[in-house]
Scaffold this motif. Structure first.
Motif, PDB file in Angstrom:
ATOM      1  N   LEU A 169      31.577  37.153  30.607  1.00 50.65           N
ATOM      2  CA  LEU A 169      31.561  36.680  31.983  1.00 50.65           C
ATOM      3  C   LEU A 169      31.170  37.861  32.850  1.00 50.65           C
ATOM      4  CD1 LEU A 169      34.192  34.457  33.777  1.00 50.65           C
ATOM      5  CD2 LEU A 169      33.230  36.462  34.895  1.00 50.65           C
ATOM      6  N   THR A 170      30.106  37.711  33.604  1.00 52.96           N
ATOM      7  CA  THR A 170      29.627  38.787  34.482  1.00 52.96           C
ATOM      8  C   THR A 170      29.832  38.381  35.929  1.00 52.96           C
ATOM      9  OG1 THR A 170      27.953  39.458  32.863  1.00 52.96           O
ATOM     10  CG2 THR A 170      27.661  40.232  35.118  1.00 52.96           C
ATOM     11  N   ILE A 171      30.480  39.264  36.689  1.00 52.36           N
ATOM     12  CA  ILE A 171      30.738  39.010  38.107  1.00 52.36           C
ATOM     13  C   ILE A 171      29.726  39.776  38.952  1.00 52.36           C
ATOM     14  CG2 ILE A 171      32.376  39.298  40.007  1.00 52.36           C
ATOM     15  CD1 ILE A 171      34.639  38.927  38.047  1.00 52.36           C
ATOM     16  N   PHE A 172      29.044  39.040  39.825  1.00 52.64           N
ATOM     17  CA  PHE A 172      28.089  39.615  40.772  1.00 52.64           C
ATOM     18  C   PHE A 172      28.692  39.548  42.172  1.00 52.64           C
ATOM     19  CE2 PHE A 172      25.726  38.139  37.170  1.00 52.64           C
ATOM     20  CZ  PHE A 172      24.661  39.012  37.016  1.00 52.64           C
ATOM     21  N   ALA A 173      28.635  40.659  42.880  1.00 51.95           N
ATOM     22  CA  ALA A 173      29.137  40.741  44.247  1.00 51.95           C
ATOM     23  C   ALA A 173      28.103  41.479  45.095  1.00 51.95           C
ATOM     24  CB  ALA A 173      30.477  41.476  44.283  1.00 51.95           C
ATOM     25  N   PRO A 174      28.093  41.266  46.410  1.00 48.81           N
ATOM     26  CA  PRO A 174      27.051  41.865  47.244  1.00 48.81           C
ATOM     27  C   PRO A 174      27.197  43.363  47.457  1.00 48.81           C
ATOM     28  CG  PRO A 174      28.607  40.648  48.601  1.00 48.81           C
ATOM     29  CD  PRO A 174      28.976  40.361  47.176  1.00 48.81           C
ATOM     30  N   PRO A 178      27.002  44.617  39.104  1.00 53.88           N
ATOM     31  CA  PRO A 178      27.664  43.581  38.302  1.00 53.88           C
ATOM     32  C   PRO A 178      28.647  44.198  37.299  1.00 53.88           C
ATOM     33  CG  PRO A 178      25.295  43.210  38.392  1.00 53.88           C
ATOM     34  CD  PRO A 178      25.539  44.571  38.973  1.00 53.88           C
ATOM     35  N   ILE A 179      29.716  43.476  37.025  1.00 48.47           N
ATOM     36  CA  ILE A 179      30.726  43.891  36.053  1.00 48.47           C
ATOM     37  C   ILE A 179      30.815  42.816  34.979  1.00 48.47           C
ATOM     38  CG2 ILE A 179      33.131  44.522  35.672  1.00 48.47           C
ATOM     39  CD1 ILE A 179      33.302  45.265  38.637  1.00 48.47           C
ATOM     40  N   THR A 180      30.691  43.220  33.710  1.00 54.05           N
ATOM     41  CA  THR A 180      30.731  42.276  32.598  1.00 54.05           C
ATOM     42  C   THR A 180      32.038  42.423  31.828  1.00 54.05           C
ATOM     43  OG1 THR A 180      28.324  42.237  32.366  1.00 54.05           O
ATOM     44  CG2 THR A 180      29.607  41.553  30.451  1.00 54.05           C
ATOM     45  N   TYR A 181      32.652  41.283  31.538  1.00 58.75           N
ATOM     46  CA  TYR A 181      33.908  41.235  30.799  1.00 58.75           C
ATOM     47  C   TYR A 181      33.683  40.504  29.478  1.00 58.75           C
ATOM     48  CZ  TYR A 181      35.861  42.294  35.407  1.00 58.75           C
ATOM     49  OH  TYR A 181      36.133  42.865  36.636  1.00 58.75           O
ATOM     50  N   GLN A 182      34.341  41.007  28.424  1.00 56.88           N
ATOM     51  CA  GLN A 182      34.258  40.383  27.112  1.00 56.88           C
ATOM     52  C   GLN A 182      35.634  40.394  26.464  1.00 56.88           C
ATOM     53  OE1 GLN A 182      31.278  42.725  25.037  1.00 56.88           O
ATOM     54  NE2 GLN A 182      29.641  41.334  25.641  1.00 56.88           N
ATOM     55  N   GLY A 183      35.790  39.533  25.460  1.00 60.50           N
ATOM     56  CA  GLY A 183      36.986  39.569  24.616  1.00 60.50           C
ATOM     57  C   GLY A 183      38.279  39.476  25.395  1.00 60.50           C
ATOM     58  N   ASP A 184      39.153  40.467  25.192  1.00 61.28           N
ATOM     59  CA  ASP A 184      40.473  40.471  25.819  1.00 61.28           C
ATOM     60  C   ASP A 184      40.539  41.326  27.077  1.00 61.28           C
ATOM     61  OD1 ASP A 184      41.733  38.736  23.975  1.00 61.28           O
ATOM     62  OD2 ASP A 184      41.920  40.369  22.525  1.00 61.28           O
ATOM     63  N   GLN A 185      39.391  41.702  27.625  1.00 58.74           N
ATOM     64  CA  GLN A 185      39.387  42.383  28.916  1.00 58.74           C
ATOM     65  C   GLN A 185      39.859  41.415  29.999  1.00 58.74           C
ATOM     66  OE1 GLN A 185      35.132  43.661  28.658  1.00 58.74           O
ATOM     67  NE2 GLN A 185      35.931  45.640  29.318  1.00 58.74           N
ATOM     68  N   LEU A 186      40.728  41.877  30.885  1.00 61.11           N
ATOM     69  CA  LEU A 186      41.290  41.026  31.920  1.00 61.11           C
ATOM     70  C   LEU A 186      40.292  40.859  33.066  1.00 61.11           C
ATOM     71  CD1 LEU A 186      43.999  39.550  32.320  1.00 61.11           C
ATOM     72  CD2 LEU A 186      44.719  41.477  33.756  1.00 61.11           C
ATOM     73  N   VAL A 187      39.938  39.617  33.345  1.00 61.80           N
ATOM     74  CA  VAL A 187      39.027  39.305  34.443  1.00 61.80           C
ATOM     75  C   VAL A 187      39.848  39.160  35.724  1.00 61.80           C
ATOM     76  CG1 VAL A 187      37.328  37.667  35.351  1.00 61.80           C
ATOM     77  CG2 VAL A 187      37.478  38.084  32.876  1.00 61.80           C
ATOM     78  N   ASP A 189      39.460  39.642  40.273  1.00 64.59           N
ATOM     79  CA  ASP A 189      38.535  39.789  41.389  1.00 64.59           C
ATOM     80  C   ASP A 189      39.348  39.799  42.675  1.00 64.59           C
ATOM     81  OD1 ASP A 189      36.598  39.407  43.445  1.00 64.59           O
ATOM     82  OD2 ASP A 189      35.241  38.479  42.001  1.00 64.59           O
ATOM     83  N   ASP A 190      39.126  40.794  43.527  1.00 63.28           N
ATOM     84  CA  ASP A 190      39.923  40.883  44.752  1.00 63.28           C
ATOM     85  C   ASP A 190      39.661  39.724  45.714  1.00 63.28           C
ATOM     86  OD1 ASP A 190      37.378  41.620  45.537  1.00 63.28           O
ATOM     87  OD2 ASP A 190      37.938  43.632  46.233  1.00 63.28           O
ATOM     88  N   LEU A 191      38.568  38.987  45.530  1.00 67.05           N
ATOM     89  CA  LEU A 191      38.324  37.802  46.345  1.00 67.05           C
ATOM     90  C   LEU A 191      39.283  36.669  45.985  1.00 67.05           C
ATOM     91  CD1 LEU A 191      36.391  36.417  48.451  1.00 67.05           C
ATOM     92  CD2 LEU A 191      35.114  35.546  46.483  1.00 67.05           C
ATOM     93  N   LEU A 192      39.741  36.679  44.728  1.00 66.52           N
ATOM     94  CA  LEU A 192      40.622  35.626  44.216  1.00 66.52           C
ATOM     95  C   LEU A 192      41.912  36.264  43.711  1.00 66.52           C
ATOM     96  CD1 LEU A 192      37.850  33.817  42.124  1.00 66.52           C
ATOM     97  CD2 LEU A 192      38.494  33.323  44.484  1.00 66.52           C
ATOM     98  N   PRO A 193      42.742  36.770  44.593  1.00 68.98           N
ATOM     99  CA  PRO A 193      43.922  37.534  44.173  1.00 68.98           C
ATOM    100  C   PRO A 193      44.891  36.708  43.339  1.00 68.98           C
ATOM    101  CG  PRO A 193      43.997  37.044  46.528  1.00 68.98           C
ATOM    102  CD  PRO A 193      42.636  36.668  46.070  1.00 68.98           C
ATOM    103  N   GLN A 194      45.441  37.368  42.338  1.00 69.98           N
ATOM    104  CA  GLN A 194      46.425  36.809  41.419  1.00 69.98           C
ATOM    105  C   GLN A 194      45.836  35.748  40.479  1.00 69.98           C
ATOM    106  OE1 GLN A 194      49.691  36.357  44.633  1.00 69.98           O
ATOM    107  NE2 GLN A 194      50.810  36.932  42.788  1.00 69.98           N
ATOM    108  N   LEU A 195      44.526  35.680  40.439  1.00 73.23           N
ATOM    109  CA  LEU A 195      43.868  34.892  39.398  1.00 73.23           C
ATOM    110  C   LEU A 195      43.407  35.868  38.322  1.00 73.23           C
ATOM    111  CD1 LEU A 195      42.620  32.250  38.268  1.00 73.23           C
ATOM    112  CD2 LEU A 195      40.534  32.848  39.529  1.00 73.23           C
TER     113      LEU A 195
END
Length: 208
Positions: A169-174, A178-187, A189-195
């Protein structure tokens, strides 16, 4: 697929035989195929297959549960395949993301009926499908951000689609790379706190 008055419908290709306005595009009949609007034309979007649909369902539950949680800092709702009224290269553009998350506050000023999403949402999610490339989806992510979307998630990987190994899962922000997450890396995002979740958890929830 059958042709209609807009031209011959071909998956992933332009199906109109004339330039349309956004208003004319909005009058296209609903059916089994969704259409995206770009450069005055309607483009058929490939219907999702099983893995795509499973991930879409898991994301809808994940985001909707978070958005309706009592302590949510950005209450809202997740929607599947909802066309959005945006601008690209100073022209009307109506993409149809696989999942859209938009806050209640952004929609509050609008008296919505059976309309397109009238404003750029906080988040759109695109799942890389067979026949699509990660590079093309990265370009589309840039178009979303330029049009005012705050976050874009691309699910897939640089080698191909979610059907291959190294799912990500890759997160794109303005305001950052971009930041890419794989496996057991915790996804997170400060836009969606506590998710928070991992890519492995997402795919496990999707049962794929």
């Amino acid at each position: 697929m059958e042709s209609n008055r807009w031209g011959q419908a071909t998956m992933g290709q332009t199906v109109t035989d004339k330039n349309l306005t956004l208003e004319e595009f909005s009058q296209l009949p609903e059916g089994e195929v969704n259409y995206e609007f770009q450069d005055g034309t309607a483009i058929a979007k490939m219907p999702p297959k099983r893995i795509h649909s499973c991930l879409q369902r898991a994301l809808l539950f994940l985001l909707s549960d978070w958005g309706n949680w009592e302590g949510c800092a950005l209450p809202g709702e997740a929607y599947p395949e909802w066309a959005i009224c945006l601008q690209k290269d100073e022209q009307d553009w109506a993409p149809v993301p696989d999942v859209t998350y938009i806050s209640d506050g952004k929609l509050a000023p609008f008296n919505l009926e059976n309309d397109f999403c009238p404003v750029a949402p906080e988040l759109v999610v695109e799942i890389v499908s067979p026949g699509q490339s990660f590079a093309a989806m990265t370009e589309k992510a840039g178009d979303y951000l330029a049009a005012g979307v705050e976050r874009v998630w691309i699910i897939g990987n640089a080698e191909g689609t979610v059907h291959t190994r190294h799912r990500s899962l890759t997160i794109f922000a303005p305001d950052r790379l971009p930041i890419t997450y794989q496996g057991d890396q915790l996804v997170e995002d400060d836009l969606l706190p506590q998710l928070s979740f991992t890519v492995n958890e997402l795919f496990a929830k999707a049962k794929v």
